[in-house]
Motif scaffolding. Structure first.
Motif, PDB file in Angstrom:
ATOM      1  N   ALA A 218      -2.128  42.757  12.778  1.00 49.50           N
ATOM      2  CA  ALA A 218      -3.559  42.452  12.700  1.00 49.50           C
ATOM      3  C   ALA A 218      -4.007  41.614  13.896  1.00 49.50           C
ATOM      4  O   ALA A 218      -5.113  41.798  14.421  1.00 49.50           O
ATOM      5  CB  ALA A 218      -3.863  41.724  11.390  1.00 49.50           C
TER       6      ALA A 218
ATOM      7  N   LEU B  87      -8.416  38.837   9.502  1.00 44.30           N
ATOM      8  CA  LEU B  87      -7.116  39.508   9.575  1.00 44.30           C
ATOM      9  C   LEU B  87      -6.881  40.366   8.340  1.00 44.30           C
ATOM     10  O   LEU B  87      -6.334  41.478   8.441  1.00 44.30           O
ATOM     11  CB  LEU B  87      -6.002  38.466   9.734  1.00 44.30           C
TER      12      LEU B  87
ATOM     13  N   ILE C 231      -8.806  43.574   8.704  1.00 42.44           N
ATOM     14  CA  ILE C 231      -8.159  44.512   9.636  1.00 42.44           C
ATOM     15  C   ILE C 231      -6.969  45.187   8.967  1.00 42.44           C
ATOM     16  O   ILE C 231      -6.759  46.403   9.114  1.00 42.44           O
ATOM     17  CB  ILE C 231      -7.733  43.768  10.914  1.00 42.44           C
ATOM     18  N   ARG C 232      -6.187  44.438   8.205  1.00 35.80           N
ATOM     19  CA  ARG C 232      -5.037  45.034   7.510  1.00 35.80           C
ATOM     20  C   ARG C 232      -5.492  46.089   6.503  1.00 35.80           C
ATOM     21  O   ARG C 232      -4.877  47.151   6.382  1.00 35.80           O
ATOM     22  CB  ARG C 232      -4.231  43.940   6.812  1.00 35.80           C
TER      23      ARG C 232
ATOM     24  N   ASP D 272      -1.884  46.586   4.752  1.00 33.72           N
ATOM     25  CA  ASP D 272      -1.799  45.589   3.687  1.00 33.72           C
ATOM     26  C   ASP D 272      -0.823  45.979   2.600  1.00 33.72           C
ATOM     27  O   ASP D 272      -0.573  45.200   1.680  1.00 33.72           O
ATOM     28  CB  ASP D 272      -3.183  45.346   3.081  1.00 33.72           C
TER      29      ASP D 272
END
Length: 575
Positions: free
Chosen positions: A30, A48, A51-52, A58
């Motif tokens: 990320a 972050l 973005i994951r 994730d």
């Protein structure tokens, strides 16, 4: 079937490692994406996490691998972390460039191999005494890494003489030097193997009977060539595998927009989706080449001989080992003298007034672009490279003994087919460029020849009568291992590991040349070569000095191995 399943399992394990790169990397993906695409945003936990979630990072390892594999099945190679654009168009374009370059390089290799073996075929057709002629020079040429030959060709033919373009892709002239850099070592290897096999084919009873029966010499030569090809085709497959690794350095040096240069750029930028796609395609190219070579071998042999009924060619007697050993000693002394002379100097001292100075009494090999003494950097780089190569050789020896004893055949074949450059790219994607990563990358594949050697000796020793006698007398497993197996297996494998130290040093230098090894300002031969390439026209000695050192190292490896091999083979022939 069991062997095929093992090879397939090992290949799938390698593919799984590639698919899990985003989870294996020590850096936060990320953060990489944030710095590349959204440099103005602060790295807050919320940003972050978003973005994951957007990129599917994730989830756990199983989800990441599953999503990647499902994308592959649908032709989706993913999205670049740096540009945010789909990967497939650029990677497929790079694949076309790499296939074109590899095709031209393979044509160069085949032509050179034919030229090296032409004299032997001609003498066989005239029914003269046939001996191998390609010799040690071809073996030395085959041992030179592609990046070294590419640097020398670019310096001499492109920069100094101006015969060919030094950079770019798209015209026939721009393909000449990259194809020569990749094709000449491959052709020298194939030519040496073919030239070694032809004398044995001409000496077989069928050839003598055909000659006595009046069969034309050209037909005998054609049949002798047909006799040697089944043993040579698997090597052609390995040559293509080697081209996939050599393409990384050659494409980067000549600014060829192929898979190799794209993969290196992605590894250095930590753009792992692009690296995954490039490495996967390079591996598939190697796998297809190996499979095609095996199919061609079966078709060439036909049903009567494909099951192992074809007798092996008896190798010719090698040249006397004394000249080879003497040459190896001379090169070793020369290398040691340069190393000792360089160790007495400071490799980091900068003399701005002597930038790119020509060789002189003060600087016997000249200076680099910062005014640092090249002799000092060669000497300290040799010590660093040799020590690292010895440490890697020790690690590969342990791995080779252990995995060879348990007969990890499929894993051994897979590792043996992986160029060190590709593993270096993968390791760089996980841990980033650095000396430890380069050493780990070379270790990951360099154990395979030692494991194959260990497995063969282990099987031979287990079938020996004295081992059966010791077993019948009640000897236990540890006694057999300590008194019989280890004394028979360890010494030859240890000698094999020592002989491979120069080759491992060259592999480490190739990773240093690509920027995947020891970082600046530490002296390292491969990095010295890449750092000084922009100054080849003004100061060719800054390129030719590390190139000559690497060439001496390659020649030393070949001469030492040939001397030992000649002694062993000639002993066996005398017995």
């Amino acid at each position: 079937m069991k062997h095929l399943a093992g090879r397939l399992g090992a290949l799938l394990a390698v593919v799984a490692v590639i698919g899990l790169l985003p989870r294996l990397t020590r850096t936060d993906p990320a953060l990489t994406i944030l710095h590349a695409r959204y440099a103005d945003r602060p790295p807050t936990p919320e940003t972050l996490d978003a973005i994951r979630a957007e990129t599917g990072l994730d989830g756990g390892p199983a989800q990441v691998l599953g999503d990647w594999l499902r994308g592959l099945l649908h032709g989706d190679l993913g999205v670049s972390w740096v540009s945010g654009q789909p990967i497939a168009p650029d990677v497929m374009s790079a694949l076309g460039v790499s296939l074109s370059l590899m095709g031209v390089s393979l044509a160069v290799a085949v032509l050179l191999a034919a030229a090296l073996a032409a004299g032997t075929l001609r003498r066989g057709a005239r029914r003269r005494i046939v001996t191998t002629r390609a010799g040690t020079s071809a073996a030395v040429l085959a041992a030179l890494p592609e990046f070294l030959l590419a640097a020398v060709l670019a310096t001499v033919l492109a920069v100094r003489l101006g015969w060919f373009p030094a950079l770019g892709w798209g015209t026939p002239g721009q393909a000449v030097l990259p194809a020569l850099a990749m094709g000449v070592p491959a052709g020298a290897l194939l030519g040496r193997l073919l030239d070694d096999a032809l004398p044995a084919a001409f000496a077989e009873p069928w050839a003598r009977s055909a000659a006595a029966g009046g069969l034309p010499g050209r037909r005998i030569a054609r049949h002798a060539l047909h006799r040697t090809l089944p043993g040579l085709l698997p090597q052609i497959g390995m040559v293509v595998v080697g081209l996939t690794g050599g393409a990384v350095a050659v494409e980067t040096l000549y600014a060829v927009p192929g898979l190799g240069s794209t993969a290196l750029g992605a590894a250095l930028a930590q753009d792992l989706p692009v690296l995954q796609a490039c490495v996967l395609l390079l591996l598939l190219l190697g796998a297809v080449a190996g499979g095609g070579a095996r199919l061609a071998t079966r078709a060439l042999l036909g049903p009567a001989l494909r099951d192992g009924n074809l007798p092996a060619l008896v190798p010719p007697k090698l040249p006397a080992r004394r000249p080879l050993l003497a040459g190896a000693v001379v090169l070793a002394v020369l290398l040691a003298a340069v190393t000792l002379a360089g160790l007495l100097r400071d490799p980091l001292q900068v003399d701005a007034a002597a930038r790119l100075a020509a060789p002189s009494a003060t600087h016997p090999l000249g200076t680099d672009s910062l005014g640092r003494d090249l002799l000092a950097r060669l000497g300290h780089g040799a010590a660093r490279t040799v020590l690292t190569a010895v440490a890697v050789s020790a690690a590969t020896l342990v791995l080779g003994l252990v995995l060879g004893a348990v007969r990890a055949g499929a894993l051994t074949e897979t590792a043996n087919a992986l160029p060190a450059v590709l593993t270096g790219l993968v390791v760089a994607g996980i841990a980033g460029p650095g000396p430890w990563g380069a050493a780990a990358a070379v270790t990951a594949v360099a154990w395979a020849p030692l494991a194959a050697h260990t497995s063969a000796l282990y099987a031979q020793e287990r079938a020996a009568p004295h081992l059966a006698a010791a077993r019948s007398l009640g000897a236990g497993r540890w006694h057999l291992a300590r008194r019989h197996l280890l004394p028979a297996v360890l010494p030859p494998v240890l000698r094999h590991a020592v002989l491979r130290v120069p080759a491992i040093a060259l592999a480490l230098a190739s990773l240093g040349f690509l920027g995947l090894g020891t970082p600046a300002p530490a002296p390292e031969w491969g990095r010295m070569l890449s750092e000084n390439m922009p100054y080849a026209e003004r100061a060719p000695w800054s390129v030719l000095a590390p190139a000559a050192a690497l060439a001496v190292l390659g020649a030393l490896a070949v001469l030492t191995a040939a001397a030992v091999q000649g002694r062993n083979r000639n002993r066996a022939g005398a017995a």
